[in-house]
Design an enzyme around this catalytic site. Structure first.
Site, PDB file in Angstrom:
ATOM      1  N   LYS A   1       0.816  -1.218   0.000  1.00  0.00           N
ATOM      2  CA  LYS A   1       0.000   0.000   0.000  1.00  0.00           C
ATOM      3  C   LYS A   1       0.849   1.268   0.000  1.00  0.00           C
ATOM      4  CE  LYS A   1      -4.253  -2.026   1.588  1.00  0.00           C
ATOM      5  NZ  LYS A   1      -3.858  -3.456   1.738  1.00  0.00           N
TER       6      LYS A   1
HETATM    7  C1  PLP Z   1      -4.458  -4.507   1.122  1.00  0.00           C
HETATM    8  C2  PLP Z   1      -3.702  -5.781   0.978  1.00  0.00           C
HETATM    9  C3  PLP Z   1      -4.085  -6.785   0.061  1.00  0.00           C
HETATM   10  C4  PLP Z   1      -5.336  -6.667  -0.798  1.00  0.00           C
HETATM   11  O1  PLP Z   1      -5.225  -5.705  -1.801  1.00  0.00           O
HETATM   12  P1  PLP Z   1      -6.535  -5.138  -2.550  1.00  0.00           P
HETATM   13  O2  PLP Z   1      -6.066  -4.004  -3.347  1.00  0.00           O
HETATM   14  O3  PLP Z   1      -7.501  -4.740  -1.457  1.00  0.00           O
HETATM   15  O4  PLP Z   1      -7.082  -6.264  -3.376  1.00  0.00           O
HETATM   16  C5  PLP Z   1      -3.291  -7.911  -0.058  1.00  0.00           C
HETATM   17  N1  PLP Z   1      -2.190  -8.079   0.721  1.00  0.00           N
HETATM   18  C6  PLP Z   1      -1.795  -7.152   1.613  1.00  0.00           C
HETATM   19  C7  PLP Z   1      -0.598  -7.404   2.444  1.00  0.00           C
HETATM   20  C8  PLP Z   1      -2.530  -5.972   1.781  1.00  0.00           C
HETATM   21  O5  PLP Z   1      -2.139  -5.048   2.687  1.00  0.00           O
END
Ligand code: PLP
Length: 504
Positions: free
Chosen positions: A129
């Protein structure tokens, strides 16, 4: 470039107008009126830009990275109301070796012939993120300064999103963050990451309750329009178009690292929850990046796997949403999914782009499915709709799911065979990627590494019998002084806190 709602609202907006907004006024999500097309010559030019910049930054870490230069090329197609020089400077300031740990920013790690991990988790909070949120922080600061405005970001987190938002917004002018989290329920590492921030503009509110209580408080505040307006409340959730767009860049960067010439093909497998990450892959593919397959990996919360297997999209209630060992994928509905469905139902008359406006048949149907059917009956069924077959045939989608036992086995196997420790979410991706069948006759498969194992240490220990390695800069963070306010699960208390900490 203009942006339009998935539910057919006729208003066309520019990028800077939707940057600070959430949903469109009709409850839909914003999509660009077309996807700019990248031909083979452009792809070759971008490859050169990426490779040259990466080499330059390897030699001298103060040089702009190839990733930053590539980000500018891609983002400028969509953010064309920001002057080019400003946008280039924002990209260069965001994607540095200092913040992301290497000149590549998102380096590819080969596991075996035809199989790679793309490392997206070397930013400040060790999850992917950061890749988007770090840019968002700089974009927000830029746009708020231009407007002479301020923004108070208010949200709820059970871990990754809140910390990524705080590390992106800390110290930024014009922005404050008020982040609620369930008191005592995040891992000690996650709590330490968030609560050790001492920046004046970051406020941690630990709510005595569970994550749902935090979300209810956020909803209640969002529904109080007068309060929201008065205190300039905004969000940074995963439906934000700028976040999604920033993620498009690493699909191109992964492609350039896995291939030598254009247009070879690659495939991606993406550990998925809210469908934001893989939706960015879909956008890259729509632009012309030669992606063969886009594989959605879910955990036991398999809303998305169910859809791609059956055509039925059935959102879950909280009683049917499991707490798993890949918790950032524990979702009951996928908030970005509406974007893909709008494309699937044919909103663009020509995929080549150049079209203006949306096909009303598609947006009417999206409005009916997401605005009415889901609300009334909790699911919709596209199995009999001829568009559904196109999900695989035309858009390259495939899917699979993983369980706790699969996760442990994949972490163990990857450690034994390659000496690489992966986190639980990445393990879900790798398990599902292998099911697609790998090999030298198929395009290279790139699995997105969405977090580092240290964030989910207990499960790694369960799998391997020892704790994962901790990056040096996180040594001893649990012992740092904490800045957090514990409060009851009470909307009034939260509003009072916000009032006391920002000028109306
Ligand atoms: C947020 C997250 C996801 C999921 O991603 P999306 O964009 O919501 O599909 C997968 N793995 C980790 C470690 C995350 O923080």
């Amino acid at each position: 470039m203009h942006y339009l709602s998935t539910r057919g609202d006729p208003e066309r907006k520019r990028f800077c107008e939707i940057l600070l907004e959430g949903l469109a006024p009709d409850g839909g999500l914003y999509l660009p009126e077309h996807y700019p097309q990248v031909d083979v010559a452009t792809l070759a030019r971008w490859r050169e830009i990426f490779n040259q910049g990466t080499s330059a930054a390897r030699r001298d870490s103060t040089q702009p990275t190839g990733y930053a230069e590539l980000a500018f090329e891609i983002l400028s197609l969509y953010m064309d109301d920001i002057p080019a020089d400003d946008l280039r400077a924002l990209c260069r300031k965001t994607y540095t070796p200092e913040v992301f740990g290497s000149a590549e920013i998102a380096p590819l790690k080969p596991l075996e012939p035809g199989l790679y991990l793309e490392a997206l988790s070397n930013g400040p909070t060790l999850a992917f993120k950061d890749m988007a949120m770090q840019l968002l922080g700089n974009l927000f600061e830029y746009e708020l300064a231009r407007r002479g405005e301020e923004l108070n970001i208010f949200g709820a987190t059970s871990g990754d999103t809140g910390s990524a938002a705080e590390y992106a917004m800390r110290g930024k002018k014009g922005v404050r963050v008020f982040m609620t989290s369930p008191n005592g329920r995040m891992s000690p590492f996650q709590q330490a990451q968030m609560f050790s921030l001492q920046d004046d503009n970051i406020h941690n509110l630990a709510v005595e309750g569970v994550f749902d209580d935090c979300q209810d408080i956020v909803k209640a505040v969002s529904n109080d329009l007068e309060f929201k307006r008065r205190y300039k409340i905004g969000t940074v959730n995963s439906i934000n178009w700028a976040r999604l767009l920033a993620q498009v860049v690493y699909y191109f960067a992964g492609y350039f690292q896995a291939t030598q010439t254009d247009p070879q093909k690659v495939s991606f497998t993406v550990p998925s929850g809210n469908f934001g990450n893989i939706c960015a892959g879909h956008v890259a593919r729509m632009m012309g990046l030669p992606i063969e397959q886009l594989v959605v990996a879910t955990n036991e919360n398999d809303v998305l796997d169910e859809f791609f297997k059956t055509g039925v999209y059935r959102v879950r209630g909280s009683a049917d949403t499991f707490e798993t060992s890949s918790p950032s994928m524990d979702i009951s509905k996928a908030s970005n999914f509406e974007r893909f469905v709008c494309d699937l139902l044919g909103r663009l008359t020509h995929d080549e782009g150049g079209v203006s406006g949306h096909n009303a048949n598609a947006t009417d149907k999206v409005k009916f499915l997401f605005g009415e059917q889901l609300a009334k009956q909790g699911y919709f069924d596209l199995s009999a709709d001829p568009h559904f077959e196109q999900a695989a045939a035309r858009y390259g989608f495939a899917s699979g799911r993983s369980s706790h036992a699969d996760r442990l086995a994949t972490i163990r196997d990857t450690h034994q065979r390659f000496g690489v420790t992966i986190d639980t979410h990445t393990a879900d991706g790798l398990k599902v990627a292998r099911e697609q069948g790998l090999g030298i006759t198929k395009p290279p498969m790139i699995v997105l590494e969405t977090a580092l194992p240290i964030k989910f240490a207990a499960t790694i220990e369960e799998a391997l019998g020892h704790l994962p390695e901790r990056p040096a800069k996180f040594e001893g963070i649990e012992a740092l002084p904490k800045r957090v306010k514990v409060i009851p699960a009470d909307v009034g208390v939260v509003k009072d806190y916000i009032q006391a900490h920002c000028p109306a």
